[in-house]
Design a protein around this motif. Sequence first.
Motif, mmCIF file in Angstrom:
data_model
loop_
_atom_site.group_PDB
_atom_site.id
_atom_site.type_symbol
_atom_site.label_atom_id
_atom_site.label_comp_id
_atom_site.label_asym_id
_atom_site.label_seq_id
_atom_site.Cartn_x
_atom_site.Cartn_y
_atom_site.Cartn_z
ATOM 1 N N ASN A 1 17.152 38.283 0.466
ATOM 2 C CA ASN A 1 17.527 36.853 -0.124
ATOM 3 C C ASN A 1 16.972 37.143 -1.497
ATOM 4 O O ASN A 1 16.146 36.340 -2.057
ATOM 5 C CB ASN A 1 16.577 35.759 0.627
ATOM 6 N N LYS A 2 17.245 38.419 -2.102
ATOM 7 C CA LYS A 2 16.794 38.784 -3.505
ATOM 8 C C LYS A 2 18.142 39.409 -4.299
ATOM 9 O O LYS A 2 18.953 39.561 -3.708
ATOM 10 C CB LYS A 2 15.689 39.880 -3.374
ATOM 11 N N PHE B 1 22.981 30.767 -1.992
ATOM 12 C CA PHE B 1 21.891 30.372 -3.047
ATOM 13 C C PHE B 1 22.339 30.187 -4.414
ATOM 14 O O PHE B 1 23.158 30.881 -4.592
ATOM 15 C CB PHE B 1 20.772 31.476 -2.871
ATOM 16 N N GLU C 1 15.314 32.499 -3.011
ATOM 17 C CA GLU C 1 15.007 30.975 -2.535
ATOM 18 C C GLU C 1 14.231 30.365 -3.371
ATOM 19 O O GLU C 1 14.097 29.058 -3.652
ATOM 20 C CB GLU C 1 14.449 31.454 -1.171
ATOM 21 N N THR C 2 13.277 30.937 -4.098
ATOM 22 C CA THR C 2 12.368 30.456 -4.881
ATOM 23 C C THR C 2 12.531 30.394 -6.456
ATOM 24 O O THR C 2 12.046 29.771 -7.369
ATOM 25 C CB THR C 2 10.910 30.809 -4.602
ATOM 26 N N SER D 1 13.609 36.322 -6.190
ATOM 27 C CA SER D 1 13.900 35.581 -4.875
ATOM 28 C C SER D 1 14.799 34.760 -5.089
ATOM 29 O O SER D 1 14.770 33.958 -6.076
ATOM 30 C CB SER D 1 12.546 35.032 -4.211
ATOM 31 N N THR E 1 24.644 35.802 0.909
ATOM 32 C CA THR E 1 23.921 36.990 1.284
ATOM 33 C C THR E 1 24.845 37.553 2.365
ATOM 34 O O THR E 1 26.067 37.187 2.908
ATOM 35 C CB THR E 1 22.555 36.725 2.004
ATOM 36 N N GLU F 1 24.193 33.208 4.057
ATOM 37 C CA GLU F 1 23.540 32.036 3.423
ATOM 38 C C GLU F 1 23.683 32.004 1.875
ATOM 39 O O GLU F 1 24.176 32.992 1.329
ATOM 40 C CB GLU F 1 21.879 32.443 3.367
ATOM 41 N N THR G 1 16.126 27.425 -9.703
ATOM 42 C CA THR G 1 17.266 27.418 -8.420
ATOM 43 C C THR G 1 17.632 25.964 -8.514
ATOM 44 O O THR G 1 17.261 24.779 -8.742
ATOM 45 C CB THR G 1 16.116 27.707 -7.261
ATOM 46 N N ARG H 1 24.373 24.391 -0.404
ATOM 47 C CA ARG H 1 24.816 24.400 1.349
ATOM 48 C C ARG H 1 26.052 24.801 1.510
ATOM 49 O O ARG H 1 27.088 24.714 0.642
ATOM 50 C CB ARG H 1 24.341 23.183 1.747
#
Length: 110
Positions: free
Chosen positions: A59-60, A38, A73-74, A71, A32, A36, A87, A91
């Motif tokens: 975050n999309k 993902f 995240e999810t 998302s 991102t 971040e 997902t 890290r």
Amino acid sequence: MSWIDIGALEEIAPRGARVVKTAFGCVAVFRTETDEVFAVSDRCPHKGGPLSDGIVHGNKVTCPLHNWVFSLETGEAQGADEGQVPTYAARVEAGRILLDATQLQARAVA
């Protein structure tokens, strides 16, 4: 968890992605604008579009084929769209991006 190093954070442009090919399928790893990371399946459930080619915003990610928004995240589709992409734990440690190999292997069994 068993972590695998897939490369340096700086190798992915902010709001960009890279594809990690595994024996269990392709995973899109996103960075991102705020650094971040993902990881999600690279395949949109709607028409199979490559999410790694999509547009990252916040975050999309928006699928490049039909503009479905997910998302990071999810993995859940946003708005009126229905569906979800798997997902994976990711890290950053010492500037390196790590993915959970155990979780990737579990994907093959499911």
